[in-house]
Scaffold this motif. Sequence first.
Motif, PDB file in Angstrom:
ATOM      1  N   LYS A   1       0.844  -1.196   0.000  1.00 27.18           N
ATOM      2  CA  LYS A   1       0.000   0.000   0.000  1.00 27.18           C
ATOM      3  C   LYS A   1       0.874   1.239   0.000  1.00 27.18           C
ATOM      4  CE  LYS A   1      -4.478  -0.561   2.099  1.00 27.18           C
ATOM      5  NZ  LYS A   1      -5.238  -0.475   3.321  1.00 27.18           N
ATOM      6  N   ILE A   2       0.498   2.169  -0.830  1.00 27.56           N
ATOM      7  CA  ILE A   2       1.175   3.462  -0.855  1.00 27.56           C
ATOM      8  C   ILE A   2       0.225   4.474  -0.223  1.00 27.56           C
ATOM      9  CG2 ILE A   2       2.133   5.262  -2.330  1.00 27.56           C
ATOM     10  CD1 ILE A   2       2.719   3.037  -4.375  1.00 27.56           C
ATOM     11  N   LYS A   3       0.752   5.256   0.687  1.00 30.57           N
ATOM     12  CA  LYS A   3      -0.078   6.219   1.406  1.00 30.57           C
ATOM     13  C   LYS A   3      -0.739   7.182   0.423  1.00 30.57           C
ATOM     14  CE  LYS A   3       0.022   9.332   5.295  1.00 30.57           C
ATOM     15  NZ  LYS A   3       0.806   9.915   6.353  1.00 30.57           N
ATOM     16  N   GLY A   4      -2.037   7.358   0.584  1.00 36.06           N
ATOM     17  CA  GLY A   4      -2.784   8.294  -0.238  1.00 36.06           C
ATOM     18  C   GLY A   4      -3.334   7.693  -1.521  1.00 36.06           C
ATOM     19  N   GLN A   5      -3.062   6.431  -1.782  1.00 34.04           N
ATOM     20  CA  GLN A   5      -3.563   5.805  -3.006  1.00 34.04           C
ATOM     21  C   GLN A   5      -5.018   5.369  -2.806  1.00 34.04           C
ATOM     22  OE1 GLN A   5      -1.103   2.576  -4.333  1.00 34.04           O
ATOM     23  NE2 GLN A   5      -1.326   3.231  -6.453  1.00 34.04           N
TER      24      GLN A   5
END
Length: 159
Positions: free
Chosen positions: A113-117
């Motif tokens: 997971k990438i923050k803000g995706q």
Amino acid sequence: MKNILTLIIALATVQIFAQTHEIIKHNGEKLDINFIKIENNLIYYSLPSSTEEKKISKYAVAQLNDKSKNNSQTISEKIYLTKKSDYKKVIILKESETVGLKKSNDLSSFWGKIKGQSRIALLEMGEKRLKENAALKGEPFIVILSNKADDLRAITFTY
């Protein structure tokens, strides 16, 4: 008179139960059938000796030949995968659309997971990862079982 009447009835009955179509599968198998319809990526048919309705995935069928009219209809093209970049050719199916295809492998993977995706972007990334893995193995169809960050699983199918 009785013989003539029997002959007429027999000829009429033969026409009703005659094989009207032939399915040619991608694996080379040929099957004489009575064609009913194509709906929701499935071909519905009955066998000549039965009235039971059966179905097969349209992706398993190469051609549908109409014997009475000598017509041939291409149902689907065979998909060839040779490298990871062919993932765009991999087709995601529902479990019900795999009738006639051969179950091949189980795939599992993960994505970080990438923050803000957004959630939609994460789902697309999971689908892409599974398609790439299937393309590497040369398997053109997948059924996604789970598309979560920690549990990314699918089953592959081939001809």
